[in-house]
Write an enzyme that holds these catalytic residues in place. Sequence first.
Site, PDB file in Angstrom:
ATOM      1  N   GLU A  40      80.485  43.035 -36.325  1.00 39.27           N
ATOM      2  CA  GLU A  40      80.606  43.866 -35.134  1.00 39.27           C
ATOM      3  C   GLU A  40      80.231  43.060 -33.891  1.00 39.27           C
ATOM      4  OE1 GLU A  40      78.977  48.292 -33.785  1.00 39.27           O
ATOM      5  OE2 GLU A  40      77.737  47.052 -35.096  1.00 39.27           O
ATOM      6  N   LYS A 110      85.639  52.697 -33.656  1.00 34.68           N
ATOM      7  CA  LYS A 110      84.448  53.246 -34.311  1.00 34.68           C
ATOM      8  C   LYS A 110      84.296  54.734 -34.012  1.00 34.68           C
ATOM      9  CE  LYS A 110      79.454  52.263 -34.632  1.00 34.68           C
ATOM     10  NZ  LYS A 110      78.382  51.414 -34.051  1.00 34.68           N
ATOM     11  N   CYS A 151      79.838  49.570 -38.841  1.00 34.69           N
ATOM     12  CA  CYS A 151      78.380  49.713 -38.764  1.00 34.69           C
ATOM     13  C   CYS A 151      77.862  51.131 -39.037  1.00 34.69           C
ATOM     14  CB  CYS A 151      77.890  49.192 -37.415  1.00 34.69           C
ATOM     15  SG  CYS A 151      76.125  48.756 -37.395  1.00 34.69           S
TER      16      CYS A 151
END
Length: 264
Positions: A40, A110, A151
């Site tokens: 990331e 995300k 993440c």
Amino acid sequence: MRVAVCQLNARDDRAENLRVARSLLERAAAGGADLAVLPEYVDHLGRADTAPKPEPVDGEFAAFFADAARELGMWVHAGSFHEIGPDPDHTFNTTLVFDRTGALAATYRKIHLYDVQIPGRVSYHESASVAPGSSLELVRVEEAHVGLTICYDLRFPELYRRLAIDGADVLVVPAAFMLHTGRDHWEVLLRARAIENQCYVLAAGQIGNHDPDRTCFGRSMVVDPWGTVVAQAPDVVGVTFADLDFDRLAEIRATLPSLANRRL
């Protein structure tokens, strides 16, 4: 299918971060990887006032990794970057995947944003500057069907189950997982996502200190569909390889058919 998870320590110097990322991709290609995964925010993880301007999906960031994929003849998962968002105050945290020719094969934004307040330890509100994505993304990489996440998504099993139901047999997690949670949760969550969805999980993390006052856990790894960690990075910048065995995946799903047996 050989994969490589690349672990690095991105800081304020974007040019240096990209130089290191390219060197890791070159090591991955030299090791025979079909697919290399970066962490990331691979191009910058530091103070907000030094962050690069957000870019479109066809900007300089994309061109850099498209060139790397084409020149190295390898699939490249470019971690994530700051994409231009829906308004001037918010970006997207976006993954780009490039095929062996350098063509853009997938884009994922995300979905789950890291808004956490742990007294005396961490206060971080990703949603203050990042807008959530809304679409799942599954991409065919060679013989694999790869589900994309980033993440903090890791804490939301319903996302991974939907990807598995849609056909994923590999799940990818580029991350900048913080040290204080990573020590207790990182491996446990990765193995859980692998076991419950009977998928390989490829997790590429940031490692070490990042300004201001942020330390990432690292321990990039590959987990097989039985939940076994088949490869794990040491606590340094580097590349870790694993070979994915899809016959073994099929055997696990046939022997313990939990996906087929689901009722909800």
